[in-house]
Design a protein around this motif. Structure first.
Motif, PDB file in Angstrom:
ATOM      1  N   ARG A 258     -22.598  20.644 -22.849  1.00  0.00           N
ATOM      2  CA  ARG A 258     -21.167  20.984 -22.960  1.00  0.00           C
ATOM      3  C   ARG A 258     -20.754  20.752 -24.405  1.00  0.00           C
ATOM      4  O   ARG A 258     -21.014  19.691 -24.960  1.00  0.00           O
ATOM      5  CB  ARG A 258     -20.318  20.108 -22.019  1.00  0.00           C
ATOM      6  CG  ARG A 258     -20.329  20.548 -20.574  1.00  0.00           C
ATOM      7  CD  ARG A 258     -19.374  19.683 -19.752  1.00  0.00           C
ATOM      8  NE  ARG A 258     -19.904  18.350 -19.537  1.00  0.00           N
ATOM      9  CZ  ARG A 258     -19.174  17.306 -19.129  1.00  0.00           C
ATOM     10  NH1 ARG A 258     -17.880  17.452 -18.914  1.00  0.00           N
ATOM     11  NH2 ARG A 258     -19.741  16.134 -18.934  1.00  0.00           N
ATOM     12  N   TYR A 259     -20.067  21.700 -24.985  1.00  0.00           N
ATOM     13  CA  TYR A 259     -19.679  21.571 -26.386  1.00  0.00           C
ATOM     14  C   TYR A 259     -18.656  22.639 -26.747  1.00  0.00           C
ATOM     15  O   TYR A 259     -18.425  23.585 -25.994  1.00  0.00           O
ATOM     16  CB  TYR A 259     -20.900  21.696 -27.306  1.00  0.00           C
ATOM     17  CG  TYR A 259     -21.574  23.037 -27.235  1.00  0.00           C
ATOM     18  CD1 TYR A 259     -21.181  24.091 -28.066  1.00  0.00           C
ATOM     19  CD2 TYR A 259     -22.603  23.270 -26.325  1.00  0.00           C
ATOM     20  CE1 TYR A 259     -21.791  25.335 -27.998  1.00  0.00           C
ATOM     21  CE2 TYR A 259     -23.215  24.515 -26.249  1.00  0.00           C
ATOM     22  CZ  TYR A 259     -22.812  25.539 -27.088  1.00  0.00           C
ATOM     23  OH  TYR A 259     -23.399  26.765 -26.993  1.00  0.00           O
ATOM     24  N   PHE A 260     -18.051  22.478 -27.933  1.00  0.00           N
ATOM     25  CA  PHE A 260     -17.276  23.566 -28.525  1.00  0.00           C
ATOM     26  C   PHE A 260     -17.569  23.607 -30.011  1.00  0.00           C
ATOM     27  O   PHE A 260     -18.148  22.673 -30.581  1.00  0.00           O
ATOM     28  CB  PHE A 260     -15.770  23.420 -28.240  1.00  0.00           C
ATOM     29  CG  PHE A 260     -15.092  22.273 -28.941  1.00  0.00           C
ATOM     30  CD1 PHE A 260     -14.635  22.391 -30.257  1.00  0.00           C
ATOM     31  CD2 PHE A 260     -14.863  21.074 -28.278  1.00  0.00           C
ATOM     32  CE1 PHE A 260     -13.992  21.346 -30.895  1.00  0.00           C
ATOM     33  CE2 PHE A 260     -14.223  20.015 -28.903  1.00  0.00           C
ATOM     34  CZ  PHE A 260     -13.783  20.153 -30.218  1.00  0.00           C
ATOM     35  N   VAL A 261     -17.219  24.702 -30.630  1.00  0.00           N
ATOM     36  CA  VAL A 261     -17.439  24.897 -32.058  1.00  0.00           C
ATOM     37  C   VAL A 261     -16.101  25.212 -32.709  1.00  0.00           C
ATOM     38  O   VAL A 261     -15.341  26.043 -32.189  1.00  0.00           O
ATOM     39  CB  VAL A 261     -18.434  26.043 -32.315  1.00  0.00           C
ATOM     40  CG1 VAL A 261     -18.642  26.245 -33.815  1.00  0.00           C
ATOM     41  CG2 VAL A 261     -19.770  25.753 -31.627  1.00  0.00           C
ATOM     42  N   ASP A 262     -15.784  24.549 -33.826  1.00  0.00           N
ATOM     43  CA  ASP A 262     -14.514  24.844 -34.492  1.00  0.00           C
ATOM     44  C   ASP A 262     -14.656  26.084 -35.384  1.00  0.00           C
ATOM     45  O   ASP A 262     -15.751  26.644 -35.537  1.00  0.00           O
ATOM     46  CB  ASP A 262     -13.984  23.630 -35.257  1.00  0.00           C
ATOM     47  CG  ASP A 262     -14.854  23.226 -36.447  1.00  0.00           C
ATOM     48  OD1 ASP A 262     -15.675  24.052 -36.905  1.00  0.00           O
ATOM     49  OD2 ASP A 262     -14.703  22.092 -36.937  1.00  0.00           O
ATOM     50  N   THR A 263     -13.570  26.514 -35.960  1.00  0.00           N
ATOM     51  CA  THR A 263     -13.569  27.751 -36.749  1.00  0.00           C
ATOM     52  C   THR A 263     -14.429  27.648 -38.004  1.00  0.00           C
ATOM     53  O   THR A 263     -14.831  28.663 -38.579  1.00  0.00           O
ATOM     54  CB  THR A 263     -12.138  28.145 -37.142  1.00  0.00           C
ATOM     55  OG1 THR A 263     -11.504  27.024 -37.781  1.00  0.00           O
ATOM     56  CG2 THR A 263     -11.340  28.550 -35.915  1.00  0.00           C
ATOM     57  N   ALA A 264     -14.738  26.416 -38.422  1.00  0.00           N
ATOM     58  CA  ALA A 264     -15.608  26.216 -39.586  1.00  0.00           C
ATOM     59  C   ALA A 264     -17.080  26.186 -39.191  1.00  0.00           C
ATOM     60  O   ALA A 264     -17.953  26.080 -40.041  1.00  0.00           O
ATOM     61  CB  ALA A 264     -15.234  24.925 -40.300  1.00  0.00           C
ATOM     62  N   GLY A 265     -17.341  26.261 -37.882  1.00  0.00           N
ATOM     63  CA  GLY A 265     -18.719  26.280 -37.402  1.00  0.00           C
ATOM     64  C   GLY A 265     -19.286  24.937 -37.015  1.00  0.00           C
ATOM     65  O   GLY A 265     -20.462  24.831 -36.660  1.00  0.00           O
ATOM     66  N   LYS A 266     -18.472  23.882 -37.035  1.00  0.00           N
ATOM     67  CA  LYS A 266     -18.963  22.544 -36.658  1.00  0.00           C
ATOM     68  C   LYS A 266     -18.978  22.411 -35.143  1.00  0.00           C
ATOM     69  O   LYS A 266     -18.020  22.765 -34.459  1.00  0.00           O
ATOM     70  CB  LYS A 266     -18.074  21.448 -37.264  1.00  0.00           C
ATOM     71  CG  LYS A 266     -18.550  20.034 -36.951  1.00  0.00           C
ATOM     72  CD  LYS A 266     -17.692  18.995 -37.652  1.00  0.00           C
ATOM     73  CE  LYS A 266     -18.063  17.579 -37.254  1.00  0.00           C
ATOM     74  NZ  LYS A 266     -19.472  17.256 -37.580  1.00  0.00           N
ATOM     75  N   LYS A 267     -20.073  21.884 -34.640  1.00  0.00           N
ATOM     76  CA  LYS A 267     -20.261  21.723 -33.193  1.00  0.00           C
ATOM     77  C   LYS A 267     -19.869  20.321 -32.743  1.00  0.00           C
ATOM     78  O   LYS A 267     -20.217  19.329 -33.390  1.00  0.00           O
ATOM     79  CB  LYS A 267     -21.727  21.997 -32.835  1.00  0.00           C
ATOM     80  CG  LYS A 267     -22.072  21.829 -31.362  1.00  0.00           C
ATOM     81  CD  LYS A 267     -23.547  22.112 -31.145  1.00  0.00           C
ATOM     82  CE  LYS A 267     -23.967  21.834 -29.710  1.00  0.00           C
ATOM     83  NZ  LYS A 267     -25.414  22.095 -29.492  1.00  0.00           N
ATOM     84  N   TYR A 268     -19.168  20.243 -31.609  1.00  0.00           N
ATOM     85  CA  TYR A 268     -18.759  18.968 -31.019  1.00  0.00           C
ATOM     86  C   TYR A 268     -19.256  18.934 -29.571  1.00  0.00           C
ATOM     87  O   TYR A 268     -18.795  19.705 -28.731  1.00  0.00           O
ATOM     88  CB  TYR A 268     -17.240  18.810 -31.035  1.00  0.00           C
ATOM     89  CG  TYR A 268     -16.621  18.812 -32.417  1.00  0.00           C
ATOM     90  CD1 TYR A 268     -16.374  17.622 -33.092  1.00  0.00           C
ATOM     91  CD2 TYR A 268     -16.262  20.009 -33.041  1.00  0.00           C
ATOM     92  CE1 TYR A 268     -15.798  17.614 -34.354  1.00  0.00           C
ATOM     93  CE2 TYR A 268     -15.687  20.011 -34.301  1.00  0.00           C
ATOM     94  CZ  TYR A 268     -15.461  18.814 -34.953  1.00  0.00           C
ATOM     95  OH  TYR A 268     -14.895  18.815 -36.210  1.00  0.00           O
ATOM     96  N   HIS A 269     -20.210  18.045 -29.274  1.00  0.00           N
ATOM     97  CA  HIS A 269     -20.734  17.959 -27.915  1.00  0.00           C
ATOM     98  C   HIS A 269     -19.955  16.927 -27.097  1.00  0.00           C
ATOM     99  O   HIS A 269     -19.101  16.208 -27.624  1.00  0.00           O
ATOM    100  CB  HIS A 269     -22.229  17.635 -27.937  1.00  0.00           C
ATOM    101  CG  HIS A 269     -22.565  16.312 -28.550  1.00  0.00           C
ATOM    102  ND1 HIS A 269     -22.397  15.124 -27.890  1.00  0.00           N
ATOM    103  CD2 HIS A 269     -23.062  15.987 -29.778  1.00  0.00           C
ATOM    104  CE1 HIS A 269     -22.776  14.125 -28.655  1.00  0.00           C
ATOM    105  NE2 HIS A 269     -23.177  14.615 -29.818  1.00  0.00           N
TER     106      HIS A 269
END
Length: 359
Positions: A258-269
């Protein structure tokens, strides 16, 4: 389950479902379709794909009680249902204790034990942080503001849970606190389901709760079950190797689930560190734990991921009947000594990508 409920569940659990389905079919393949009689039942529950297979059995009615137990625990232990135990505990945080069911009390009691033994890395009151991050299926969005993260982190402290065995009540002493069982509930439920199967006289079973796997007795021909260890760099499309197991549980935690990616391309799990308030940055991308009880494997997979390789290895070595496979962000696979014979690495397909170290 009606069509609307299935669609709602699929929306939140589609990634878990795809991972679990792939794992399930690998195990079914390894078990062999011609190993004698068996019965299987599957459904979407617990926000994921759930399947139970009984080997050496032909009576489908044996699966009725196990699924009833899953549905009951899903209602009791979920944080999303209005009026659930966890919802009431949250609503009454800082106000008054809440009398809860046997299952809720036992799992929170067990969670506090894990919180203590992990030095707080496993923290069952991580609910405010989970809520503020809101990490579910992959999407693009921005991370919460640091101020919001710090505010949520301040409400995360398992030492502020008060349990009263006399009336079986739970009290969170500070307003805004919340219990989240996401790192332990499926393990607890798997163990409870296995207990039902044993009461029914079942001797060979495979339970798969969204990738939380619990097996009993090996296959009907007394050979091991095979459980695939997923490739975290290409989830759903390959297995680094196979674990052979007759009895016990296999649970994996990874930064790809499970994760999302911000508009700068950084991934947060989704595996959050209660000390920083942010997704764990421990140098690990996946941990697979093998233990006798699924509740232990479930909680430990999160704890070891948070601790990182060196401290995680120390944790495993200090516990009897627990083994693990760590995968680092440098593509190193570290297998603890108790799995040296049980884990077969796919050297041909992954030897150029991953390096294998056996302890």
């Amino acid at each position: 389950m009606n069509q609307m409920s299935i669609k709602k569940t699929l929306k939140r659990g589609i990634l878990f479902a795809s991972v679990a389905i792939a794992t399930f079919f690998l195990m079914q393949y390894l078990a062999g379709c011609e190993q004698g009689k068996s019965v299987t039942r599957s459904d979407f529950l617990l926000d994921t794909f759930v399947s139970i297979t009984l080997y050496g059995e032909s009576d489908e009615s044996l699966l009725a009680q196990p699924f009833e137990r899953i549905e009951a625990l899903n209602t009791t232990l979920t944080a999303f249902e209005t009026g659930s135990d966890l919802g009431l505990i949250k609503e009454n945080a800082g106000i008054q204790p809440v009398v809860v069911s046997d299952d809720t009390y036992r799992i929170i009691e067990k969670s506090i034990e894990y919180s203590k033994s992990s030095g707080g890395y496993f923290d069952v009151t991580i609910g405010p942080l989970v809520d503020i991050w809101g990490i579910h299926s992959p999407e693009t969005k921005e991370a919460p503001a640091p101020e919001a993260i710090n505010a949520a982190k301040a409400k995360t402290d398992y030492t502020k849970i008060i349990l009263n065995p006399a009336d079986q009540s739970v009290y969170l002493t500070n307003a805004g606190m919340a219990v989240n069982l996401g790192a332990i509930a499926k393990g607890y439920i798997a163990d409870e389901v296995m207990a039902v199967l044993k009461q029914e006289g079942v001797e060979h079973a495979l339970i798969n709760l969204g990738g939380n796997v619990l097996v009993m007795g090996g296959k009907a021909d007394n050979t091991d079950f095979g459980v695939g260890v997923e490739d975290p760099r290409n989830p759903g499309n390959g297995y680094l190797g196979v674990l052979s197991l007759k009895d016990g549980s296999v649970v994996t935690s990874g930064d790809y689930q499970r994760y999302f990616v911000d508009t700068a391309g950084k991934k947060y799990h989704h595996i959050l560190d209660p000390f920083t308030g942010y997704p764990a940055d421990s140098g690990l991308i996946q941990v697979t734990v093998v233990a006798k009880a699924s509740v232990d494997a479930d909680s430990l997979s999160t704890t070891l991921f948070l601790l990182g390789l060196d401290e995680g290895l120390k944790k495993v070595e200090a516990q009897p009947d627990v083994e693990a496979i760590f995968i680092t962000n440098e593509n190193k696979i570290v297998v603890t000594s108790g799995l040296n014979d049980a884990f077969v690495f796919d050297e041909e397909n992954y030897g150029d990508t991953y390096t294998l170290e056996r302890r």
